[in-house]
Design a protein around this motif. Sequence first.
Motif, short mmCIF file in Angstrom:
data_model
loop_
_atom_site.label_atom_id
_atom_site.label_comp_id
_atom_site.label_asym_id
_atom_site.label_seq_id
_atom_site.Cartn_x
_atom_site.Cartn_y
_atom_site.Cartn_z
N UNK A 1 33.14 65.17 62.37
CA UNK A 1 33.28 66.63 62.34
C UNK A 1 34.60 67.04 62.96
N UNK A 2 34.94 66.47 64.11
CA UNK A 2 36.20 66.81 64.77
C UNK A 2 37.38 66.47 63.86
N UNK A 3 37.31 65.32 63.18
CA UNK A 3 38.41 64.92 62.30
C UNK A 3 38.62 65.89 61.16
N UNK A 4 37.57 66.64 60.79
CA UNK A 4 37.66 67.58 59.67
C UNK A 4 38.17 68.96 60.08
N UNK A 5 38.38 69.17 61.37
CA UNK A 5 38.79 70.48 61.87
C UNK A 5 40.27 70.74 61.59
N UNK A 6 40.67 72.01 61.54
CA UNK A 6 42.11 72.33 61.41
C UNK A 6 42.89 71.78 62.58
N UNK A 7 44.18 71.53 62.37
CA UNK A 7 45.01 70.93 63.40
C UNK A 7 45.01 71.72 64.69
N UNK A 8 45.05 73.06 64.58
CA UNK A 8 45.07 73.90 65.79
C UNK A 8 43.84 73.63 66.65
N UNK A 9 42.68 73.53 66.01
CA UNK A 9 41.43 73.32 66.75
C UNK A 9 41.38 71.91 67.32
N UNK A 10 41.82 70.92 66.54
CA UNK A 10 41.85 69.53 67.05
C UNK A 10 42.80 69.42 68.24
N UNK A 11 43.95 70.06 68.15
CA UNK A 11 44.91 70.01 69.26
C UNK A 11 44.31 70.65 70.51
N UNK A 12 43.61 71.76 70.31
CA UNK A 12 42.98 72.45 71.44
C UNK A 12 41.94 71.55 72.11
N UNK A 13 41.08 70.92 71.31
CA UNK A 13 40.06 70.04 71.88
C UNK A 13 40.69 68.85 72.60
N UNK A 14 41.78 68.34 72.06
CA UNK A 14 42.47 67.23 72.72
C UNK A 14 43.03 67.67 74.07
N UNK A 15 43.55 68.88 74.15
CA UNK A 15 44.06 69.39 75.42
C UNK A 15 42.94 69.52 76.45
N UNK A 16 41.76 69.94 76.00
CA UNK A 16 40.62 70.00 76.91
C UNK A 16 40.25 68.61 77.42
N UNK A 17 40.27 67.64 76.52
CA UNK A 17 39.94 66.27 76.91
C UNK A 17 40.96 65.73 77.92
N UNK A 18 42.23 65.99 77.66
CA UNK A 18 43.26 65.53 78.58
C UNK A 18 43.12 66.19 79.95
N UNK A 19 42.78 67.48 79.95
CA UNK A 19 42.58 68.19 81.22
C UNK A 19 41.39 67.61 81.96
N UNK B 1 30.57 67.33 74.64
CA UNK B 1 29.35 67.36 73.81
C UNK B 1 29.71 67.35 72.33
N UNK B 2 30.72 68.13 71.95
CA UNK B 2 31.13 68.18 70.55
C UNK B 2 31.67 66.82 70.11
N UNK B 3 32.47 66.19 70.95
CA UNK B 3 33.04 64.87 70.61
C UNK B 3 31.94 63.82 70.45
N UNK B 4 30.97 63.84 71.34
CA UNK B 4 29.87 62.87 71.24
C UNK B 4 28.97 63.14 70.05
N UNK B 5 28.89 64.40 69.66
CA UNK B 5 28.01 64.78 68.55
C UNK B 5 28.49 64.20 67.22
N UNK B 6 29.78 64.34 66.94
CA UNK B 6 30.29 63.85 65.65
C UNK B 6 31.81 63.78 65.65
#
Length: 249
Positions: A224-242, A216-221
């Motif tokens: 916005x994701x690109x502006x997040x700190x690296x730790x948060x972006x990495x975490x979201x990417x891990x969720x996507x990969x899972x 939902x967050x990825x589809x929203x913007x």
Amino acid sequence: AVAALAAGAHRLPSSGLVLAFERIASGLAATDGTGACSGGPGGEGLRAPAEALLGCLTPQLGALGARVLADALRVMAAAQVQEQTFLDMLLARLLVMLRQERSSFTPSALAEFAGALGALHEAGGASAKRGAAGASAAANKRCLDTLNEQIVASLDQFDERDIARLGGHFITGFLDDAQRRMVLQRAAELGAGLVAAGDAGVDPLVAAAMQRVELVVRKHSFAFIASLPDQTKDYLMKLKLASDKAARA
């Protein structure tokens, strides 16, 4: 059973109405161990019974507690209730309780209210972003502002299940960018929905809920994701990969 409860709703005392909402909400929660609200099973088949029960419940709201408010909102979301007046009255009561009984709202309770409001808004029926009249819309905004402020203030006490309960639709639809950033940062710190080093595994229900949040967050913007700190972006990417891995399994 739900239809039978609704048919006799006008004869139920307040304790009976509370029990009716508790039973229906418990049935919905049984489909998702996180307590997250995604609209769940129900839809139009549940709408008429839910509206009958809500019509009997709302005149008694002043004497009811937070538990039945949360159950009623969960049922409204699952039933995709369209009547805005019901929601306006529930939010008016919630605002009073948030202000007068602040200490009684645990992170779990705050997250449950938030998740139900997000799911209800996404279902396209009644929404906390609107009101049946101008005064109701203004009151609903005050309720949301108060709820959001309390969520942010207690965010360091949220565990991964609480984050999962918030749901992606509340995070993207009701929080501002700064608040959204803080919630996702907390999720990243917890590794919510991911297997941590040394852990035997991850709760599959929390994992699935957090993967839905990421989507939902990825589809929203994407910006916005690109502006997040690296730790948060990495975490979201891990969720996507899972999530991608689970889809291929």
